[in-house]
Design a protein around this motif. Sequence first.
Motif, PDB file in Angstrom:
ATOM      1  N   PHE A  28       0.815  -1.211   0.000  1.00  0.00           N
ATOM      2  CA  PHE A  28       0.000   0.000   0.000  1.00  0.00           C
ATOM      3  C   PHE A  28       0.849   1.263   0.000  1.00  0.00           C
ATOM      4  CE2 PHE A  28      -2.583  -3.363   1.867  1.00  0.00           C
ATOM      5  CZ  PHE A  28      -3.692  -3.323   1.031  1.00  0.00           C
ATOM      6  N   ALA A  29       2.115   1.130  -0.357  1.00  0.00           N
ATOM      7  CA  ALA A  29       2.954   2.313  -0.502  1.00  0.00           C
ATOM      8  C   ALA A  29       2.351   3.234  -1.554  1.00  0.00           C
ATOM      9  CB  ALA A  29       4.373   1.910  -0.915  1.00  0.00           C
ATOM     10  N   GLY A  30       2.269   4.516  -1.237  1.00  0.00           N
ATOM     11  CA  GLY A  30       1.725   5.473  -2.178  1.00  0.00           C
ATOM     12  C   GLY A  30       0.222   5.534  -2.229  1.00  0.00           C
ATOM     13  N   TRP A  31      -0.472   4.822  -1.342  1.00  0.00           N
ATOM     14  CA  TRP A  31      -1.932   4.895  -1.284  1.00  0.00           C
ATOM     15  C   TRP A  31      -2.366   6.061  -0.397  1.00  0.00           C
ATOM     16  CZ3 TRP A  31      -6.196   1.039  -1.954  1.00  0.00           C
ATOM     17  CH2 TRP A  31      -5.897   0.101  -2.951  1.00  0.00           C
ATOM     18  N   THR A  32      -3.420   6.752  -0.813  1.00  0.00           N
ATOM     19  CA  THR A  32      -4.121   7.705   0.040  1.00  0.00           C
ATOM     20  C   THR A  32      -5.098   6.933   0.928  1.00  0.00           C
ATOM     21  OG1 THR A  32      -4.018   9.494  -1.565  1.00  0.00           O
ATOM     22  CG2 THR A  32      -5.768   9.618   0.074  1.00  0.00           C
ATOM     23  N   ALA A  33      -5.155   7.275   2.199  1.00  0.00           N
ATOM     24  CA  ALA A  33      -6.153   6.703   3.091  1.00  0.00           C
ATOM     25  C   ALA A  33      -6.809   7.831   3.877  1.00  0.00           C
ATOM     26  CB  ALA A  33      -5.537   5.683   4.039  1.00  0.00           C
ATOM     27  N   ALA A  34      -8.114   7.759   4.040  1.00  0.00           N
ATOM     28  CA  ALA A  34      -8.856   8.768   4.797  1.00  0.00           C
ATOM     29  C   ALA A  34      -9.905   8.073   5.649  1.00  0.00           C
ATOM     30  CB  ALA A  34      -9.511   9.777   3.868  1.00  0.00           C
ATOM     31  N   ILE A  35      -9.904   8.363   6.935  1.00  0.00           N
ATOM     32  CA  ILE A  35     -10.912   7.857   7.863  1.00  0.00           C
ATOM     33  C   ILE A  35     -11.692   9.069   8.354  1.00  0.00           C
ATOM     34  CG2 ILE A  35     -11.355   6.431   9.888  1.00  0.00           C
ATOM     35  CD1 ILE A  35      -9.622   4.993   7.821  1.00  0.00           C
ATOM     36  N   VAL A  36     -12.975   9.132   8.015  1.00  0.00           N
ATOM     37  CA  VAL A  36     -13.785  10.307   8.330  1.00  0.00           C
ATOM     38  C   VAL A  36     -14.932   9.907   9.249  1.00  0.00           C
ATOM     39  CG1 VAL A  36     -15.166  12.203   7.429  1.00  0.00           C
ATOM     40  CG2 VAL A  36     -13.196  11.364   6.119  1.00  0.00           C
ATOM     41  N   GLN A  37     -14.921  10.466  10.445  1.00  0.00           N
ATOM     42  CA  GLN A  37     -16.013  10.312  11.398  1.00  0.00           C
ATOM     43  C   GLN A  37     -16.965  11.468  11.151  1.00  0.00           C
ATOM     44  OE1 GLN A  37     -14.756  11.066  15.387  1.00  0.00           O
ATOM     45  NE2 GLN A  37     -16.827  11.707  15.938  1.00  0.00           N
ATOM     46  N   ALA A  38     -18.081  11.185  10.495  1.00  0.00           N
ATOM     47  CA  ALA A  38     -18.958  12.247  10.008  1.00  0.00           C
ATOM     48  C   ALA A  38     -20.117  12.565  10.937  1.00  0.00           C
ATOM     49  CB  ALA A  38     -19.480  11.887   8.625  1.00  0.00           C
ATOM     50  N   ASP A  39     -20.234  11.845  12.055  1.00  0.00           N
ATOM     51  CA  ASP A  39     -21.218  12.200  13.077  1.00  0.00           C
ATOM     52  C   ASP A  39     -20.658  11.824  14.438  1.00  0.00           C
ATOM     53  OD1 ASP A  39     -23.508  13.288  14.138  1.00  0.00           O
ATOM     54  OD2 ASP A  39     -24.896  11.852  13.231  1.00  0.00           O
ATOM     55  N   TRP A  40     -21.279  12.300  15.496  1.00  0.00           N
ATOM     56  CA  TRP A  40     -20.797  12.097  16.862  1.00  0.00           C
ATOM     57  C   TRP A  40     -21.961  12.018  17.841  1.00  0.00           C
ATOM     58  CZ3 TRP A  40     -20.643  16.342  13.855  1.00  0.00           C
ATOM     59  CH2 TRP A  40     -21.366  17.472  14.281  1.00  0.00           C
ATOM     60  N   ARG A  41     -23.165  11.789  17.323  1.00  0.00           N
ATOM     61  CA  ARG A  41     -24.359  11.827  18.158  1.00  0.00           C
ATOM     62  C   ARG A  41     -25.128  10.519  18.074  1.00  0.00           C
ATOM     63  NH1 ARG A  41     -25.327  17.254  14.784  1.00  0.00           N
ATOM     64  NH2 ARG A  41     -24.641  15.725  13.259  1.00  0.00           N
ATOM     65  N   ASP A  42     -25.976  10.281  19.073  1.00  0.00           N
ATOM     66  CA  ASP A  42     -26.871   9.133  18.998  1.00  0.00           C
ATOM     67  C   ASP A  42     -28.140   9.538  18.263  1.00  0.00           C
ATOM     68  OD1 ASP A  42     -28.470  10.576  20.780  1.00  0.00           O
ATOM     69  OD2 ASP A  42     -28.121   9.232  22.483  1.00  0.00           O
ATOM     70  N   GLY A  43     -29.126   8.655  18.235  1.00  0.00           N
ATOM     71  CA  GLY A  43     -30.346   8.927  17.484  1.00  0.00           C
ATOM     72  C   GLY A  43     -31.158  10.088  18.022  1.00  0.00           C
ATOM     73  N   ARG A  44     -30.882  10.515  19.254  1.00  0.00           N
ATOM     74  CA  ARG A  44     -31.587  11.652  19.845  1.00  0.00           C
ATOM     75  C   ARG A  44     -30.759  12.929  19.810  1.00  0.00           C
ATOM     76  NH1 ARG A  44     -34.388   8.917  25.269  1.00  0.00           N
ATOM     77  NH2 ARG A  44     -35.564   7.306  24.144  1.00  0.00           N
ATOM     78  N   GLY A  45     -29.620  12.882  19.132  1.00  0.00           N
ATOM     79  CA  GLY A  45     -28.790  14.074  19.016  1.00  0.00           C
ATOM     80  C   GLY A  45     -27.837  14.302  20.163  1.00  0.00           C
ATOM     81  N   ARG A  46     -27.712  13.340  21.075  1.00  0.00           N
ATOM     82  CA  ARG A  46     -26.814  13.499  22.221  1.00  0.00           C
ATOM     83  C   ARG A  46     -25.422  13.010  21.858  1.00  0.00           C
ATOM     84  NH1 ARG A  46     -30.703  10.149  26.188  1.00  0.00           N
ATOM     85  NH2 ARG A  46     -30.279   8.713  24.451  1.00  0.00           N
ATOM     86  N   PRO A  47     -24.367  13.705  22.306  1.00  0.00           N
ATOM     87  CA  PRO A  47     -22.999  13.274  21.975  1.00  0.00           C
ATOM     88  C   PRO A  47     -22.692  11.885  22.542  1.00  0.00           C
ATOM     89  CG  PRO A  47     -23.009  15.517  22.817  1.00  0.00           C
ATOM     90  CD  PRO A  47     -24.381  14.964  23.060  1.00  0.00           C
ATOM     91  N   ILE A  48     -22.023  11.066  21.735  1.00  0.00           N
ATOM     92  CA  ILE A  48     -21.549   9.755  22.172  1.00  0.00           C
ATOM     93  C   ILE A  48     -20.098   9.591  21.717  1.00  0.00           C
ATOM     94  CG2 ILE A  48     -23.826   8.662  22.166  1.00  0.00           C
ATOM     95  CD1 ILE A  48     -23.139   7.463  19.421  1.00  0.00           C
ATOM     96  N   GLU A  49     -19.439   8.575  22.225  1.00  0.00           N
ATOM     97  CA  GLU A  49     -18.026   8.377  21.920  1.00  0.00           C
ATOM     98  C   GLU A  49     -17.770   7.274  20.904  1.00  0.00           C
ATOM     99  OE1 GLU A  49     -15.745  10.460  23.043  1.00  0.00           O
ATOM    100  OE2 GLU A  49     -17.442  11.503  23.993  1.00  0.00           O
ATOM    101  N   ALA A  50     -18.796   6.517  20.511  1.00  0.00           N
ATOM    102  CA  ALA A  50     -18.581   5.336  19.669  1.00  0.00           C
ATOM    103  C   ALA A  50     -17.910   5.691  18.346  1.00  0.00           C
ATOM    104  CB  ALA A  50     -19.911   4.621  19.417  1.00  0.00           C
ATOM    105  N   PHE A  51     -18.340   6.764  17.694  1.00  0.00           N
ATOM    106  CA  PHE A  51     -17.762   7.135  16.411  1.00  0.00           C
ATOM    107  C   PHE A  51     -16.311   7.607  16.574  1.00  0.00           C
ATOM    108  CE2 PHE A  51     -22.374   7.931  15.583  1.00  0.00           C
ATOM    109  CZ  PHE A  51     -22.546   7.015  14.562  1.00  0.00           C
TER     110      PHE A  51
END
Length: 245
Positions: A28-51
Amino acid sequence: MRGLLILWLAAALCGSPAAAAEARDSRFAGWTAAIVQADWRDGRGRPIEAFDNARRDLVDAFVRAGFARETMVDYSLRTDPPQQALQGLRDAAARGTRGCLLYFTSHGAPDHMVFGEAQMTPDVMANLVRRTCAARPTVVIVSACYSGQFVNALEGPNRMVLTAARRDRTSFGCGADERYPWFDGCVLEALPAAADFLALAAGARACVARKEAEAGVALPSEPQLFVGAEMQLRLPTLRFERPGP
């Protein structure tokens, strides 16, 4: 919101030709990698740590598997504006030009994935992947409810697409008491023993099925996998690194 996201994509993805990445003793030399955490809330909009937990540990796991940290970026849209994440992805793509790994973890709805305070629809994601990775071998992993909706838009001979659920199903594990969303946790569980991305997909899907059966889930998420013709031949040669004794 969608209009703003398209403008951000246009600004972030136009730039100079990509530069060569530093060589590493890895497939994988020369590969681009991106890990994007695009949310941080549970189903009720409260912050959680899982993401947050998933993003952090996925970065470490893929580095151990052979991806160079110099050509990898990770973003939490809890603190990083979407346009900053997209600019960082463009910059990483300029450093790693041989292939792409793009991993998104978030909440999803039947017609979009949450992308910070905006929405990522299948057509917008397809444009992002096309303009960032072009004809490079590309692996896109989308961990979200209803994420199967992205498969058709992302299909291509040079692509592998793995999603956490069918287009009409939810995925699980996004509560305050969870360490990771279940699909992300299953990727982390499967990766140390997987030889390549095909084995990773098989292991993650089996892990999700096991967790859902143990929990008595009535409508399983059924993670989806697409592998283009070129990638069917290439993926078995892209073996993950394993630490020495």
